[in-house]
Scaffold this motif. Structure first.
Motif, PDB file in Angstrom:
ATOM      1  N   LEU A  64       0.762  -1.319  -0.764  1.00 26.52           N
ATOM      2  CA  LEU A  64       0.167  -0.176  -0.082  1.00 26.52           C
ATOM      3  C   LEU A  64       0.749   1.282  -0.017  1.00 26.52           C
ATOM      4  CD1 LEU A  64      -2.911  -1.086   2.446  1.00 26.52           C
ATOM      5  CD2 LEU A  64      -2.647  -0.768   0.208  1.00 26.52           C
ATOM      6  N   PRO A  65       0.491   2.300  -0.070  1.00 28.01           N
ATOM      7  CA  PRO A  65       0.831   4.161  -0.542  1.00 28.01           C
ATOM      8  C   PRO A  65       1.872   3.593   1.143  1.00 28.01           C
ATOM      9  CG  PRO A  65      -0.423   4.148  -1.749  1.00 28.01           C
ATOM     10  CD  PRO A  65      -1.186   2.601  -1.223  1.00 28.01           C
ATOM     11  N   ALA A  67       3.000   6.506   3.886  1.00 30.85           N
ATOM     12  CA  ALA A  67       2.316   7.659   4.412  1.00 30.85           C
ATOM     13  C   ALA A  67       3.913   7.919   5.948  1.00 30.85           C
ATOM     14  CB  ALA A  67       1.420   7.408   5.424  1.00 30.85           C
ATOM     15  N   VAL A  89       1.647   2.971   6.952  1.00 30.95           N
ATOM     16  CA  VAL A  89       0.243   3.205   6.095  1.00 30.95           C
ATOM     17  C   VAL A  89      -1.327   4.110   6.658  1.00 30.95           C
ATOM     18  CG1 VAL A  89      -1.600   1.712   4.467  1.00 30.95           C
ATOM     19  CG2 VAL A  89       1.016   0.668   4.943  1.00 30.95           C
ATOM     20  N   LYS A  92      -6.186   5.991   5.883  1.00 24.48           N
ATOM     21  CA  LYS A  92      -7.354   5.519   4.631  1.00 24.48           C
ATOM     22  C   LYS A  92      -6.855   5.099   3.707  1.00 24.48           C
ATOM     23  CE  LYS A  92      -5.106  10.282   2.571  1.00 24.48           C
ATOM     24  NZ  LYS A  92      -5.226   9.827   1.499  1.00 24.48           N
ATOM     25  N   ASP A  93      -6.089   4.737   3.405  1.00 26.71           N
ATOM     26  CA  ASP A  93      -5.999   3.984   2.630  1.00 26.71           C
ATOM     27  C   ASP A  93      -5.840   2.241   2.376  1.00 26.71           C
ATOM     28  OD1 ASP A  93      -4.895   5.532   0.871  1.00 26.71           O
ATOM     29  OD2 ASP A  93      -2.829   5.466   1.598  1.00 26.71           O
ATOM     30  N   LYS A  96     -10.231   2.172   2.467  1.00 29.25           N
ATOM     31  CA  LYS A  96     -10.491   2.742   1.046  1.00 29.25           C
ATOM     32  C   LYS A  96     -11.367   2.257   0.156  1.00 29.25           C
ATOM     33  CE  LYS A  96      -7.170   2.289  -2.032  1.00 29.25           C
ATOM     34  NZ  LYS A  96      -5.954   2.818  -3.090  1.00 29.25           N
ATOM     35  N   ASP A  97     -11.617   0.735  -0.031  1.00 29.34           N
ATOM     36  CA  ASP A  97     -11.900  -0.149  -0.599  1.00 29.34           C
ATOM     37  C   ASP A  97     -12.995  -1.652   0.431  1.00 29.34           C
ATOM     38  OD1 ASP A  97     -10.621   0.663  -2.753  1.00 29.34           O
ATOM     39  OD2 ASP A  97      -8.939  -0.616  -2.058  1.00 29.34           O
TER      40      ASP A  97
END
Length: 198
Positions: A64-65, A67, A89, A92-93, A96-97
């Motif tokens: 994941l992105p 942070a 991470v 929100k990531d 999000k899904d």
């Protein structure tokens, strides 16, 4: 992504009432410290009032992105540690899904040893909240929550669960371990919300 860096302020504007600044990082917890010889059996479950319950392996989390956040942390026992840099991470990531249900208003964080803590959903989803695996350039030690801990810096640090294993979305507030044992349900350090009678 980099977020959460405090505005330039004098130190005394960054420290809540009756807190003492430390450069050390005291270790406080109840129960055993979990150790993981490897992370093949470790996972993080996101469940409750969501459309798509999800389980992440550690390797999946790392895809994941990333942070990075800088913030101050404040312990209910009276110490504050300034200018912490976390990597991990963004919340929100993570969510999000999963499709959080509109009726979900609270989050219960589940950790090893049956430890839990509660948060209002809006606090958990703040831009400054993240799930961290690194502190000041080094992997978290087992005593500080390896392999993953929550970081919710605007609340007392017991709300930033170590050894995180589950994120449960709920319609009603459910007290966690310390909240059941007399700690405040919210825990704002600037209001000194330390205990349930505060």
């Amino acid at each position: 992504m980099f977020f959460g860096k405090p505005k330039v302020k004098k130190e005394n504007d960054r420290v809540p009432p009756n807190q003492n600044v430390t450069t050390k990082w005291p270790v406080l917890h109840v129960g055993n410290v979990p150790y993981y010889p490897d992370l093949t059996d470790w996972d993080l479950k996101v469940y409750g009032m969501v459309e798509k319950p999800t389980t992440f392996t550690y390797d999946e989390l790392l895809t994941l992105p990333r942070a990075t956040a800088q913030n101050d942390i404040h312990c209910v026992t009276g110490w504050s540690k300034l200018d912490n840099v976390w990597e991990g991470v963004a919340v929100k990531d993570i969510v999000k899904d999963v499709g959080i249900h509109p009726s979900a208003k609270y989050v219960l964080l589940h950790a090893e040893e049956g430890w839990t803590t509660n948060l209002p959903l809006e606090d958990f989803l703040k831009e400054s909240s993240l799930l961290a695996h690194t502190h000041n350039g080094e992997s978290l030690s087992p005593e500080h929550g390896y392999p993953l801990r929550a970081v919710v810096p605007h609340l007392y640090f017991w709300k930033s669960a170590k050894w995180l294993r589950g994120i449960e979305f709920l319609p009603l507030e459910t007290p966690g371990f310390w909240e059941k044992n007399g700690y405040h349900m919210y825990g704002d350090p600037w209001k000194e919300e330390r205990f349930s009678w505060d």
